[in-house]
Design a protein around this motif. Structure first.
Motif, short mmCIF file in Angstrom:
data_model
loop_
_atom_site.label_atom_id
_atom_site.label_comp_id
_atom_site.label_asym_id
_atom_site.label_seq_id
_atom_site.Cartn_x
_atom_site.Cartn_y
_atom_site.Cartn_z
N ILE A 1 0.85 -1.19 0.00
CA ILE A 1 0.00 0.00 0.00
C ILE A 1 0.89 1.24 0.00
O ILE A 1 1.21 1.79 1.07
CB ILE A 1 -0.96 0.04 1.21
N PRO A 2 1.33 1.71 -1.16
CA PRO A 2 2.10 2.97 -1.20
C PRO A 2 1.26 4.12 -0.64
O PRO A 2 0.04 4.16 -0.83
CB PRO A 2 2.39 3.16 -2.69
N ALA A 3 1.92 5.05 0.04
CA ALA A 3 1.19 6.16 0.66
C ALA A 3 0.57 7.09 -0.38
O ALA A 3 -0.50 7.66 -0.15
CB ALA A 3 2.12 6.94 1.58
N ASN A 4 1.22 7.25 -1.51
CA ASN A 4 0.72 8.09 -2.60
C ASN A 4 1.54 7.77 -3.84
O ASN A 4 2.41 6.90 -3.81
CB ASN A 4 0.80 9.58 -2.23
N TYR A 5 1.25 8.45 -4.94
CA TYR A 5 1.98 8.18 -6.17
C TYR A 5 3.33 8.88 -6.20
O TYR A 5 4.28 8.38 -6.81
CB TYR A 5 1.15 8.61 -7.38
N ARG A 6 3.43 10.04 -5.55
CA ARG A 6 4.68 10.81 -5.61
C ARG A 6 5.81 10.13 -4.86
O ARG A 6 6.98 10.29 -5.20
CB ARG A 6 4.46 12.21 -5.03
N GLN A 7 5.47 9.38 -3.81
CA GLN A 7 6.50 8.73 -2.99
C GLN A 7 6.50 7.21 -3.24
O GLN A 7 6.59 6.41 -2.32
CB GLN A 7 6.25 9.04 -1.52
N MET A 8 6.44 6.87 -4.50
CA MET A 8 6.34 5.48 -4.92
C MET A 8 7.43 5.18 -5.93
O MET A 8 7.69 5.97 -6.83
CB MET A 8 4.95 5.26 -5.54
N GLN A 9 8.07 4.03 -5.78
CA GLN A 9 9.03 3.58 -6.77
C GLN A 9 8.32 3.09 -8.02
O GLN A 9 7.11 2.83 -8.02
CB GLN A 9 9.89 2.45 -6.21
N GLY A 10 9.07 2.94 -9.08
CA GLY A 10 8.55 2.35 -10.31
C GLY A 10 9.57 1.39 -10.87
O GLY A 10 10.76 1.47 -10.55
N SER A 11 9.12 0.47 -11.72
CA SER A 11 10.03 -0.50 -12.32
C SER A 11 9.44 -1.01 -13.63
O SER A 11 8.22 -1.14 -13.77
CB SER A 11 10.25 -1.68 -11.37
N GLY A 12 10.32 -1.29 -14.58
CA GLY A 12 9.87 -1.94 -15.82
C GLY A 12 9.50 -3.39 -15.61
O GLY A 12 8.88 -4.00 -16.49
N VAL A 13 9.87 -3.98 -14.47
CA VAL A 13 9.57 -5.36 -14.05
C VAL A 13 10.24 -6.37 -14.97
O VAL A 13 11.02 -7.20 -14.51
CB VAL A 13 8.05 -5.62 -13.96
N ASN A 14 9.91 -6.33 -16.24
CA ASN A 14 10.46 -7.31 -17.18
C ASN A 14 11.90 -6.97 -17.57
O ASN A 14 12.38 -5.86 -17.36
CB ASN A 14 9.61 -7.39 -18.45
N THR A 15 12.57 -7.96 -18.14
CA THR A 15 13.92 -7.77 -18.67
C THR A 15 13.82 -7.34 -20.13
O THR A 15 13.12 -7.98 -20.93
CB THR A 15 14.73 -9.07 -18.57
N TYR A 16 14.50 -6.27 -20.46
CA TYR A 16 14.58 -5.79 -21.84
C TYR A 16 16.02 -5.92 -22.35
O TYR A 16 16.90 -6.40 -21.64
CB TYR A 16 14.14 -4.32 -21.93
N LYS A 17 16.23 -5.43 -23.57
CA LYS A 17 17.59 -5.39 -24.13
C LYS A 17 17.88 -3.98 -24.64
O LYS A 17 16.98 -3.27 -25.08
CB LYS A 17 17.76 -6.39 -25.27
N TRP A 18 19.13 -3.62 -24.54
CA TRP A 18 19.66 -2.45 -25.22
C TRP A 18 20.57 -2.93 -26.34
O TRP A 18 21.27 -3.94 -26.20
CB TRP A 18 20.48 -1.59 -24.26
N VAL A 19 20.55 -2.19 -27.47
CA VAL A 19 21.37 -2.54 -28.64
C VAL A 19 22.16 -1.31 -29.06
O VAL A 19 21.60 -0.21 -29.20
CB VAL A 19 20.50 -3.04 -29.81
N ASN A 20 23.48 -1.47 -29.26
CA ASN A 20 24.30 -0.33 -29.69
C ASN A 20 24.44 -0.30 -31.21
O ASN A 20 23.85 -1.14 -31.92
CB ASN A 20 25.66 -0.35 -28.99
N SER A 21 25.20 0.64 -31.72
CA SER A 21 25.31 0.83 -33.18
C SER A 21 25.99 -0.34 -33.87
O SER A 21 25.86 -0.52 -35.09
CB SER A 21 26.06 2.13 -33.48
#
Length: 533
Positions: free
Chosen positions: A203-223
């Motif tokens: 139960i977060p106290a509000n939205y401003r004092q809440m963490q966030g996360s992408g949850v899933n694993t993604y990839k980054w790709v360089n040039s």
């Protein structure tokens, strides 16, 4: 403050600006009475304004989101740091929005609860959605996640079952903790998430004092077409604050819109909330040296092995002008990636990538991307045509309007040139229906439990006992076994609590906020000091 805003709005508008019209732009001279035969006679069919007004009213609500129905949102910007720790960010990704220090990208963010309906209290125990739409120069990027860094399940085929179990009973239309624990006890990978949800972190106290996360694993790709695995984390500059069950109930008794109100009023007074964006980076391999699979979304990546690296910050500085137009109709999708960002083989991510965009086409319509809140802020040129509520054709300057296909030499659209080498992973395995090999379902739940402070452990046990004591004893035994496997103390305290509740013939009274004053301080101080947060 509301009266001042109202007066300012009235003084800034002249009489012509405030003239009521219908949707065709026709001025409405009488908005009080139907056209009837005599002042008490029957209405006539040519009551155009009335019919248009009422038929639109009948359709004012689009289908409610199956999940994340209750939401609040705001506009802002993301500012890149231009690096990933001591390394240039180009080493890992060629995504343009990250490359230059100080570069700002417009964003729209929607916070939400997950299971409960559109007008449910914002104090209910539930994960919170944290979805960010970046309007980049290469088109939109949606980073769709939750406040907690893990999820209940690791395979998308179980998502409808999970939501069905957490939603109200199809016969009584009442949510039932026994249905929840029936699913979770028989899906042991959910136990880590259960440990978080039943603690104050549920139960977060509000939205401003809440963490966030992408949850899933993604990839980054360089040039060069080289890829790394990546996890995203938002950390609030306002500090983290969670609620005990008792604190949540006290708020709910007075205000069930408290989090939406808190966000709106903070932005109105110029107290703009801010988050820092961190990533964890791992080489794109199976990593057999780890006791978990990096693609398993029920697991945390230990930050002593994979440190949090700051790459930018986000500021929310503008409230929506109209809730329905923006917050309700905004549409996110995990498949909305720009060049330099890519998918991993995370099974939940693969399933979400289909589900999200498919849901938006059903909920908002096939042309939902033409709505201003969803439309990219760059040029759009496609060969897609028609569909419900199309109001423009996405033609490029000089494009032959007769050619809605590709390839063509008659003035049609052409493929873009690659921005870098394509990433081409290699696969050599049988096509199977199997779970991942490394699926320890309780180890990290135990680590999370041990990272909690005493008051958080007390709250976790009490909340579990209150709900589990109403459930079938077989479910209680399964949940106790999972807790014992995670941590001896965890299991013992849960067993003792359920035994005492059974003897008392009812669930125990909720604890007060024992040490609750330490809650926000604990979260702010601990931050990323343990793997659990």
């Amino acid at each position: 403050m509301k009266d001042e805003r109202r007066e300012a709005t009235q003084h800034s508008a002249n009489e012509e600006d405030l003239t009521l019209t219908n949707r065709q732009g026709h001025p409405v001279t009488n908005n009080q009475n139907l056209r009837t035969i005599g002042n008490r006679g029957p209405a006539t069919l040519e009551n155009y304004h009335f019919i248009e007004k009422l038929s639109h009213f009948d359709r004012e609500r689009i289908p409610e989101r199956v999940v994340h129905a209750r939401g609040a949102g705001a506009h802002g910007y993301f500012e890149a740091y231009g690096s990933a720790g001591d390394e240039p960010i180009s080493k890992y990704t060629r995504a343009k929005l990250f490359q230059e220090k100080g570069k700002q990208t417009p964003v729209f963010v929607r916070f939400s609860s997950v299971i409960h309906g559109g007008h449910s209290p914002e104090t209910l125990r539930d994960p919170r959605g944290f979805a960010v739409k970046f309007y980049t120069e290469d088109g939109n990027w949606d980073l769709v996640g939750n406040n907690l860094k893990i999820f209940f399940i690791r395979d998308a085929i179980k998502f409808p079952d999970m939501i069905h179990a957490f939603k109200p009973d199809p016969v009584t239309n009442i949510q039932d903790s026994e249905r929840f624990f029936d699913f979770c006890a028989n899906s042991p990978e959910s136990f880590h998430m259960v440990t978080f949800i039943y603690s104050p972190w549920g139960i977060p106290a509000n939205y401003r004092q809440m963490q966030g996360s992408g949850v899933n694993t993604y990839k980054w790709v360089n040039s060069e077409g080289e890829a790394v695995l990546v996890k995203y984390h938002w950390e609030p500059k306002q500090g983290i604050k969670n609620l005990t069950q008792q604190e949540a109930e006290e708020i709910q008794a007075k205000n069930f819109n408290h989090a939406t109100q808190d966000l709106y009023e903070a932005i109105e007074r110029g107290d703009y909330p801010e988050w820092e964006l961190f990533v964890q980076i791992m080489s794109d391999e199976e990593h057999p040296e780890l006791d978990f699979d990096p693609l398993d979304d029920t697991k945390l990546w230990p930050n002593d092995q994979f440190p949090w690296i700051p790459i930018g910050r986000m500021v929310l500085n503008k409230n929506p002008e109209d809730y329905f137009t923006e917050v309700e109709q905004v549409a996110f999708g995990t498949g909305v990636l720009v060049d330099g960002l890519d998918f991993s083989d995370d099974k939940m991510l693969q399933g979400r990538t289909f589900s999200y965009s498919d849901t938006q086409r059903y909920r908002v319509g096939p042309n939902y991307l033409q709505l201003p809140i969803n439309a990219p802020k760059t040029r759009v040129a496609t060969n897609q045509r028609g569909g419900q509520m199309q109001y423009k054709v996405d033609l490029a300057p000089g494009q032959n309007p007769h050619v809605n296909y590709e390839p063509s030499i008659l003035g049609g659209l052409q493929e873009a040139k690659p921005a870098g080498k394509e990433y081409t992973p290699h696969y050599d395995a049988n096509l199977v229906r199997e779970s991942i090999d490394r699926n320890d379902n309780t180890k990290q739940a135990g680590e999370t439990y041990r990272a909690f402070e005493k008051w958080e452990k007390d709250e976790l046990i009490q909340n579990l006992v209150n709900d589990l004591s109403k459930c079938d004893p077989r479910l209680q035994d399964k949940m106790i076994a999972l807790a014992e496997d995670a941590d001896e103390e965890y299991g013992r305290r849960l067993r003792e609590g359920l035994t005492n509740a059974s003897k008392a013939g009812s669930s125990m009274r909720p604890l007060g906020n024992e040490g609750g004053e330490k809650g926000p301080k604990m979260a702010e101080e601990k931050g990323r000091e343990t793997d659990s947060y």
